[in-house]
Write a protein that holds these residues in place. Structure first.
Motif, PDB file in Angstrom:
ATOM      1  N   GLY A  22       0.800  -1.217   0.000  1.00  0.00           N
ATOM      2  CA  GLY A  22       0.000   0.000   0.000  1.00  0.00           C
ATOM      3  C   GLY A  22       0.835   1.270   0.000  1.00  0.00           C
ATOM      4  O   GLY A  22       0.283   2.372   0.041  1.00  0.00           O
ATOM      5  N   ASN A  23       2.191   1.085  -0.021  1.00  0.00           N
ATOM      6  CA  ASN A  23       3.098   2.236  -0.030  1.00  0.00           C
ATOM      7  C   ASN A  23       2.878   3.138   1.179  1.00  0.00           C
ATOM      8  O   ASN A  23       2.615   4.334   1.058  1.00  0.00           O
ATOM      9  N   PHE A  24       2.988   2.525   2.360  1.00  0.00           N
ATOM     10  CA  PHE A  24       2.910   3.269   3.621  1.00  0.00           C
ATOM     11  C   PHE A  24       4.276   3.213   4.318  1.00  0.00           C
ATOM     12  O   PHE A  24       4.456   2.498   5.314  1.00  0.00           O
ATOM     13  N   PRO A  25       5.267   3.929   3.794  1.00  0.00           N
ATOM     14  CA  PRO A  25       6.627   3.806   4.360  1.00  0.00           C
ATOM     15  C   PRO A  25       6.711   4.192   5.829  1.00  0.00           C
ATOM     16  O   PRO A  25       7.520   3.651   6.569  1.00  0.00           O
ATOM     17  N   SER A  26       5.854   5.124   6.247  1.00  0.00           N
ATOM     18  CA  SER A  26       5.925   5.557   7.646  1.00  0.00           C
ATOM     19  C   SER A  26       5.434   4.489   8.612  1.00  0.00           C
ATOM     20  O   SER A  26       5.704   4.567   9.816  1.00  0.00           O
ATOM     21  N   LEU A  27       4.696   3.496   8.083  1.00  0.00           N
ATOM     22  CA  LEU A  27       4.175   2.446   8.943  1.00  0.00           C
ATOM     23  C   LEU A  27       5.017   1.172   8.903  1.00  0.00           C
ATOM     24  O   LEU A  27       4.923   0.340   9.801  1.00  0.00           O
ATOM     25  N   ILE A  28       5.837   1.053   7.869  1.00  0.00           N
ATOM     26  CA  ILE A  28       6.598  -0.186   7.697  1.00  0.00           C
ATOM     27  C   ILE A  28       7.620  -0.356   8.813  1.00  0.00           C
ATOM     28  O   ILE A  28       7.692  -1.402   9.463  1.00  0.00           O
ATOM     29  N   LEU A  29       8.417   0.679   9.033  1.00  0.00           N
ATOM     30  CA  LEU A  29       9.488   0.558  10.024  1.00  0.00           C
ATOM     31  C   LEU A  29       8.947   0.316  11.433  1.00  0.00           C
ATOM     32  O   LEU A  29       9.441  -0.579  12.131  1.00  0.00           O
ATOM     33  N   PRO A  30       7.933   1.071  11.883  1.00  0.00           N
ATOM     34  CA  PRO A  30       7.387   0.772  13.213  1.00  0.00           C
ATOM     35  C   PRO A  30       6.857  -0.657  13.319  1.00  0.00           C
ATOM     36  O   PRO A  30       6.965  -1.289  14.372  1.00  0.00           O
ATOM     37  N   ALA A  31       6.260  -1.164  12.196  1.00  0.00           N
ATOM     38  CA  ALA A  31       5.734  -2.527  12.229  1.00  0.00           C
ATOM     39  C   ALA A  31       6.871  -3.538  12.383  1.00  0.00           C
ATOM     40  O   ALA A  31       6.762  -4.507  13.140  1.00  0.00           O
ATOM     41  N   LYS A  32       7.966  -3.299  11.704  1.00  0.00           N
ATOM     42  CA  LYS A  32       9.110  -4.197  11.845  1.00  0.00           C
ATOM     43  C   LYS A  32       9.706  -4.087  13.253  1.00  0.00           C
ATOM     44  O   LYS A  32      10.153  -5.079  13.832  1.00  0.00           O
TER      45      LYS A  32
END
Length: 965
Positions: A333-343
């Motif tokens: 979905g191209n949500f870069p701001s959410l990817i790192l916190p999820a990892k």
């Protein structure tokens, strides 16, 4: 076509199978009992060699038709028609399957079944014929007629064995007609018949669909759960299923995910199964819902579904998988701001330090590692890069003009410098956390050394030096990483040095100095080919020396001087100096000298440090001499000390060495060599602090050489140069003695007199000086000056008070005796001559003065002078008596007058003779007290003269024999 559309819908689900089974069932008719087993004949196997003819449907049909033509009984005819109708159904099915156009195929069969129903109705149940009719209508696409037939069957025959299938077919028709309420009731009727029916499972499934179509989503979910429960494996793993069951589960999960999506999504799953209880396949419901959302590009809903499961099922084996899928959704979905916190959440929840990890099996942990291997470096590198951005910003920022708030601009943000520094540090520390977790998770991974190195770099930039140093050393010496090892080892040294500089208290600082030293030695040991190693080792050698670890310092420095190829000149020079200092401190002075000389050899001739190093060489030689002395090798020590003089002739240490050498020469009684060195010392160092002590040493030498005059001259120099009053006093007296000993009476008198006039204390010494003056003046015949110092002796003793001694009293008695002697000699020198009266008066006056003088001598009570005084007093009286008797006679006396004159003289002389005898006897009696000196003996001699009858007796020696008869 209706028929083809109906079949296509069934083919996509497991119902296709059920429908086919149902079609076979449509051929079922009511079975009449025939012959029993007992009616059968014995079984006979056919001859395998006999080939049976092939009979077609047409042949069979023709046989039945011929039979119908001849049959008269209604019952027989009904059965034949039934067989013909069944055969017609089979022909119609075959034609339908082979047809390429759309037309009716079952008209004849339908007509035959309708006829049969009419024939059969008077004779019994027609449920089987009604069922076949419905089937024929259905296969020909005449749904309404088929449904009507089924309705009749269901209404008329509630106990028919075909009821379950009938109701199921009715439900299917209702469903196809979108009459979902009627379909729901019909499916429920099938279910109510019981689960023994082959249509039960499909009925449950379609009941759910009917409820779903009526928007009764919660009801449908309960129903679909029954479907899944019936076919689910024990562990809920639907992937184990094959064929129709697998298809059924997939379709059920799909429709359930739709139902959940129409409600509240993942929350609905949680709520529904809170009442129903969780199933083994619970996670698949969330998974299908997440995938559904994703297919519709509802990315946030998809990710939230997975996160919801993770939240409510934190210990599930599937939670990490869903966490990964949530991350994949964010990426899609191209949500870069959410990817790192999820990892980051993934690592925190499922990483090696989590409680989850501790509770799970090795196989699950291995699956987790696959994701951690990707996520951890990403997290660490993100925060590391973020920290470096802050660092660059700090270097780039300029204070906002006219803000007055001390703010710094970075893009559109304003942060104080303190805030920016804090963010930089926090980012570095966070990066270090993720690097560390990678290392802990993958200790043997090929990336681990690099991760550990980057962790150390982050900690270093965050000013966490102890932790950074530990990580650096692990990279350098545990992993021996060929890429980062050398840099890590060197950085460990820098970290330790930073701690040294930052330490406030001495103990902490010393501890870090030791750690830095250890790190430096390790670096030099492990990375000997690194171009920084020689300089590190040199600095370490210097540090070891400062720490007082001389042996280690020397060893490290020797490695530098032995380095091949040779290191740069300044490092070698420093290493030689460290060796020199260390060996000097270790008291290996000969080797220290060599090291210092090696350092000197590397110095330019005009280098300002040469003087200091030369001094160290001299000090090494000097200390080597001391060692020789400790082994009683004074000759060797002197030779070493004189080397110092030759090496650095103008230095302080050279002066001390030469001075000490002279002293040791004196100890060895090598007087002339000692004199030479002392005189040379005085010439070289006229202003040296030791120079004033030279005369004393020379005085000793000259005394030993019996050069009294030179010795005295040296002592005079000491007296003049020595600022210490006591030393001056002693030196002056000794100089006087030596001048006296040399025969230079004039200088002796000068020194004694200077002493006596300068120092009133101590009394005994000044009294000796006065006494010496009386002696020296006597030798020179200077009576008046002698008499002056005799009086000084008497006065000195009289004024000594508490400091008076036996010696001072003796010397005073001596002086008094000498003064009395002068009176005595004057007394003796006065002759008695005419006129006698006048000369006698003068004589008596001298007598009184002499007696008074000797009286003073007697008052001292010194035996030596008491006997002298007593003797002289006796002699004074005896001499006066004698002088009276021997005095000049008047010339005009006749014999009588002369006789009378002489009698008169005797009368006057006799008392003096008696007095003399009395005094001499008293003096002689001292012999009884053990005193028998010259003057007591002289008194005896005088008594022998005055009283010969008593004191001039001769001793007679009696001879006797010791022979024994």
């Amino acid at each position: 076509m209706k028929r083809r559309g109906y079949l296509s819908r069934l083919v996509v689900t497991v119902l296709t199978c059920a429908l086919l089974e149902g079609c076979s069932g449509f051929g079922t008719e009511k079975v009449e009992r025939g012959p029993t087993l007992g009616d059968l004949g014995p079984a006979v196997l056919p001859d395998p060699d006999v080939k049976l003819p092939k009979i077609s449907l047409e042949d069979i049909e023709q046989s039945y038709r011929r039979a119908l033509e001849v049959a008269a009984a209604p019952e027989v005819r009904r059965k034949i028609i039934t067989r013909l109708a069944d055969l017609q159904m089979r022909r119609s099915e075959r034609e339908q399957l082979a047809a390429t156009d759309d037309k009716r195929f079952y008209d004849q069969a339908i007509e035959m079944y309708r006829e049969l129903i009419e024939l059969q109705r008077p004779h019994g149940d027609t449920d089987n014929l009604e069922y076949q009719l419905a089937k024929a209508y259905a296969l020909d696409g005449r749904t309404d007629e088929s449904g009507a037939a089924l309705d009749r069957l269901a209404a008329r025959y509630p106990n028919s064995p075909l009821l379950a299938e009938t109701q199921f077919r009715r439900a299917e028709n209702f469903f196809s007609a979108k009459k979902y309420a009627e379909a729901e009731r019909a499916y429920q009727a099938v279910i109510d018949i019981g689960d023994q029916s082959p249509y039960y499972q499909n009925a449950v499934y379609m009941l759910g669909w009917s409820q779903f179509k009526r928007n009764h989503y919660l009801a449908s979910l309960n129903t679909f759960t029954r479907v899944l429960d019936a076919i689910s494996p024990v562990d809920g793993d639907f992937d184990k299923l094959r064929g129709p069951d697998r298809n059924l589960t997939q379709d059920t999960l799909r429709v359930m995910s739709l139902a959940f999506s129409y409600l509240d999504g993942a929350e609905t799953i949680t709520e529904v199964y809170k009442d129903l209880g969780q199933r083994p396949y619970h996670h698949q419901l969330y998974d299908r819902l997440g995938k559904l959302y994703l297919s519709k590009q509802r990315y946030r809903d998809s990710a939230d579904t997975y996160r919801h499961y993770m939240e409510y099922n934190p210990g599930s084996d599937f939670s990490p998988v869903f966490a990964v899928r949530a991350i994949a959704v964010y990426e899609a979905g191209n949500f870069p701001s959410l990817i790192l916190p999820a990892k980051e959440t993934f690592v925190k929840n499922y990483g090696i330090h989590s409680q989850y990890w501790a509770l799970k099996s090795d196989s699950l942990r291995e699956r987790l590692r696959r994701y951690l291997h990707d996520y951890l470096p990403e997290l660490a590198q993100f925060y590391h890069a973020q920290a470096q951005n802050y660092k660059r910003a700090l270097a780039r920022f300029k204070k906002t003009k006219n803000s007055g708030k001390g703010e710094y601009r970075s893009g559109e943000k304003k942060l104080s410098r303190v805030q920016l520094l804090q963010k930089e540090r926090e980012s570095y520390l966070t990066a270090a956390v993720w690097y560390r977790e990678f290392v802990d998770t993958f200790p043997a991974d090929k990336q681990t050394p690099e991760m550990l190195f980057l962790m150390a770099e982050s900690l270093f930039d965050a000013r966490e030096m102890p932790r950074a140093m530990e990580a650096y050393e692990s990279v350098a010496y545990k992993y021996l990483d060929p890429e980062h090892g050398a840099e890590a080892g060197y950085s460990a040294i820098l970290a330790a040095d930073a701690m040294v500089q930052a330490s406030d208290d001495g103990e902490t600082r010393s501890s870090w100095v030791v750690r830095k030293t250890h790190a430096s030695l390790q670096f030099a040991d492990y990375y000997v080919h690194d171009k920084r190693a020689p300089r590190v080792l040199t600095q370490t050698a210097e540090s070891l020396l400062k720490q007082g670890r001389q042996a280690q310092a020397v060893a490290a420095a020797k490695r530098i001087t032995d380095w091949q190829p040779a290191v740069e000149l300044n490092l070698r020079r420093t290493a030689w100096l460290v060796q020199g200092h260390g060996l000097f401190d270790l008291k290996v002075y000969a080797e220290a000298e060599k090291a210092y000389r090696a350092a000197l050899a590397l110095l330019d001739a005009k280098d300002s440090s040469r003087e200091k190093i030369e001094a160290r060489v001299a000090a090494s030689i000097y200390k080597a001499a001391e060692q020789l002395l400790s082994h009683n090798n004074r000759a060797g020590a002197v030779a070493q000390l004189l080397r110092v003089r030759d090496l650095v002739p103008g230095s302080d240490i050279a002066a001390k060495a030469q001075y000490d050498a002279a002293g040791y020469l004196m100890d060895m009684k090598r007087w002339q060599e000692a004199e030479k060195e002392l005189l040379d010392f005085r010439r070289r160092f006229p202003s040296h602090k030791l120079t004033p002590t030279i005369p004393a040493k020379l005085a000793v030498i000259y005394q030993e050489l019996e050069q009294w005059q030179l010795a005295a001259d040296s002592l005079t120099d000491i007296y003049r140069l020595n600022p210490t009053p006591e030393a001056k006093r002693e030196t002056l007296y000794l100089a006087a003695e030596l001048y006296e000993k040399s025969g230079d009476l004039g200088k002796a008198i000068l020194r004694y007199r200077e002493y006596a006039n300068t120092y009133a204390q101590p009394v005994d010494i000044v009294m000796e000086a006065r006494y010496k003056l009386t002696q020296l003046y006597q030798q020179r015949g200077q009576t008046d000056k002698r008499r002056f110092w005799l009086r000084k002796l008497i006065a000195g003793d009289a004024g000594a008070g508490g400091d008076r001694t036996e010696r001072s009293k003796y010397l005073a008695a001596y002086a008094a005796s000498e003064m009395a002697e002068e009176n005595y000699q004057r007394f003796l020198a006065i002759p008695l001559k005419l006129p006698l009266k006048r000369s006698l008066a003068k004589k008596k006056t001298a007598l009184q003065e002499t007696l008074a003088a000797y009286k003073k001598t007697l008052d001292y009570g010194v035996a030596e002078f008491t006997t002298l005084a007593s003797y002289r007093i006796g002699e004074v009286y005896a001499r006066l008596s004698k002088d009276l008797l021997e005095s000049q006679r008047p010339k005009n006396l006749d014999a009588l007058a002369l006789e009378q004159y002489e009698i008169l003289l005797e009368e006057q002389a006799y008392p003096f003779e008696e007095k003399a005898i009395e005094i001499h006897e008293a003096n002689a009696q001292r012999s009884w007290d053990g005193i028998y000196d010259t003057w007591v003996k002289s008194s005896f001699q005088s008594l022998a003269r005055l009283l010969p009858a008593r004191y001039l007796k001769r001793e007679h020696l009696v001879k006797y024999s010791e022979t024994i008869y």
